[in-house]
Motif scaffolding. Sequence first.
Motif, short mmCIF file in Angstrom:
data_model
loop_
_atom_site.label_atom_id
_atom_site.label_comp_id
_atom_site.label_asym_id
_atom_site.label_seq_id
_atom_site.Cartn_x
_atom_site.Cartn_y
_atom_site.Cartn_z
N ILE A 1 0.86 -1.18 0.00
CA ILE A 1 0.00 0.00 0.00
C ILE A 1 0.89 1.23 0.00
CG2 ILE A 1 -1.62 1.36 1.38
CD1 ILE A 1 -2.92 -1.19 2.29
N ARG A 2 0.73 2.05 -1.03
CA ARG A 2 1.36 3.37 -1.18
C ARG A 2 2.87 3.34 -1.43
NH1 ARG A 2 -1.05 7.51 -3.04
NH2 ARG A 2 -2.72 7.41 -1.49
N VAL A 3 3.65 2.60 -0.64
CA VAL A 3 5.10 2.60 -0.77
C VAL A 3 5.59 1.17 -0.85
CG1 VAL A 3 7.27 3.26 0.34
CG2 VAL A 3 5.31 4.78 0.48
N ALA A 4 6.56 0.90 -1.75
CA ALA A 4 7.03 -0.47 -1.94
C ALA A 4 8.50 -0.48 -2.32
CB ALA A 4 6.21 -1.16 -3.03
N PRO A 5 9.23 -1.54 -1.94
CA PRO A 5 10.60 -1.69 -2.42
C PRO A 5 10.60 -2.20 -3.85
CG PRO A 5 10.00 -3.55 -1.03
CD PRO A 5 8.83 -2.61 -1.00
#
Length: 491
Positions: A95-99
């Motif tokens: 959700i929203r931010v990912a590596p």
Amino acid sequence: MSDEEKTAAREVIADYARQHFRYFRTADGTVFAQKNGHPVARPIRSQGTSGSHRQELMVGLFNDGHGVFNGTALKEALDLIEALAMSQDVQPVHIRVAPGFDGATWLDLGRTDGQSVRIHPTGWDVRTPDPREVCWRRTQLTGELPLPVKDTNGKGIDQLLGLCNFANAATECLAVAWLIGCLGPSVPVPAPFLTGPQGAGKSTCGRMLVRTIEGMTSDLRRPPKDEENLIAAVAAGWVTALDNLSHLAPDLSDLMCCIVTGAENIKRALYTDGDVVRARYRRPMLLTGIDVGVIRPDLAERLLPLRLERPRVRRTEAELWTEFEQALPTILGSLLDLTVKVRAAEADIPTDLRMADFAHLCAQLDTATGLGVLDAYRASLDDLNDDVIEGDLLAQTVLKHAATLAPGAETRMTSSEWLHCLSSLYTGEDCRPLPKGWPTTGKVLSDRLKRLQPTLAARGVLIDWGRTRDGRYIEMTRRPTPPPHQQEPMH
């Protein structure tokens, strides 16, 4: 419908689904569907009223001329697809931010076309991620962000800070550091606690900080009444913002500690006897309030106090939010520019602070800008330690006793002996009554001292536990001189 017709319908749906969607499972066994070439994934069991995989499958079948199918055929086809997907490789959803690959991270803009921001120490750009690199999960809390503006020369950061009423430059630097930390998928960041007098714009400032990351549809919330509802809200979004806190109960304080640094919640799956559902969460948090009373030591280490002051000139809500919404693309672009510089900067990792990852980020920000953010962070923790001590009579009594010790000398006693010693020191010659919540046994005293250990150490009083042949003991040592804060070298 005959059995042959039902079989034909199941096969049509299953064939169409496998041609147009990619199905995979997560570590907890949930099966997701991802339209070919699109980064957004949806759980196939979702029965949501909007945006569920069942709906997009029905629409696709109808638009491509396969007709309308009844619920039984759809259910049986999805049952087969789910069973087949359990043998596929495990892939996480974010959700929203990912590596991402090669040290990059991604920011979901919440757009229907799937365009996202790829952030790398060499720069950032807007593109649609490869579905096998990033799988976005969308919920009703996932707002849309505007396309960020390139080459802003820091203008957006200045615009954001100009709309907020932060008390000083040090507070502004910490707010910017927190926003950069929110763009990292694996870095725990302390929870900003926006404080200030009534009318200082705490809620408005909190909304602006959150909407910089979550979009204009996000908002502050009242804290849920129970742990389960709070965890559900945390799991459905990225930044969790709680407004107008006036009291932090012990259970809520402990839960906030878990949210900031990460934990797992397990509960029984619905309509089953033995199956369970695992919910892992670590999310950025933001809090607002004038005063929350006594702050527990473990939460104090995870807070970031940001003080605001009353504005000299008042503006209407409509005017303020119109300016913010117009500036948001530039604000986001400036934040991304600064994030790239920070991630490319080299700095030593401070080893004496609990939130070491955030302290390292502050040191990198200092290397990139020379703003002195790490010193501001240390000063904020010192202020929180003062708050903890002012709200804890036991801590005050321990420090009073430590002041009578010779520097460097060690004093060992059993927990019961320490309880008698500290209780006698508190009651004094006039034998005033012990306050409510004072430890009643040596075991309770030992547990309280374990919570206070970091706070007391910051004031030069070291508490340790040990055992001899005669039994267990608690050792108290007054440090000769508080160690000076080591300045991070500039590279």
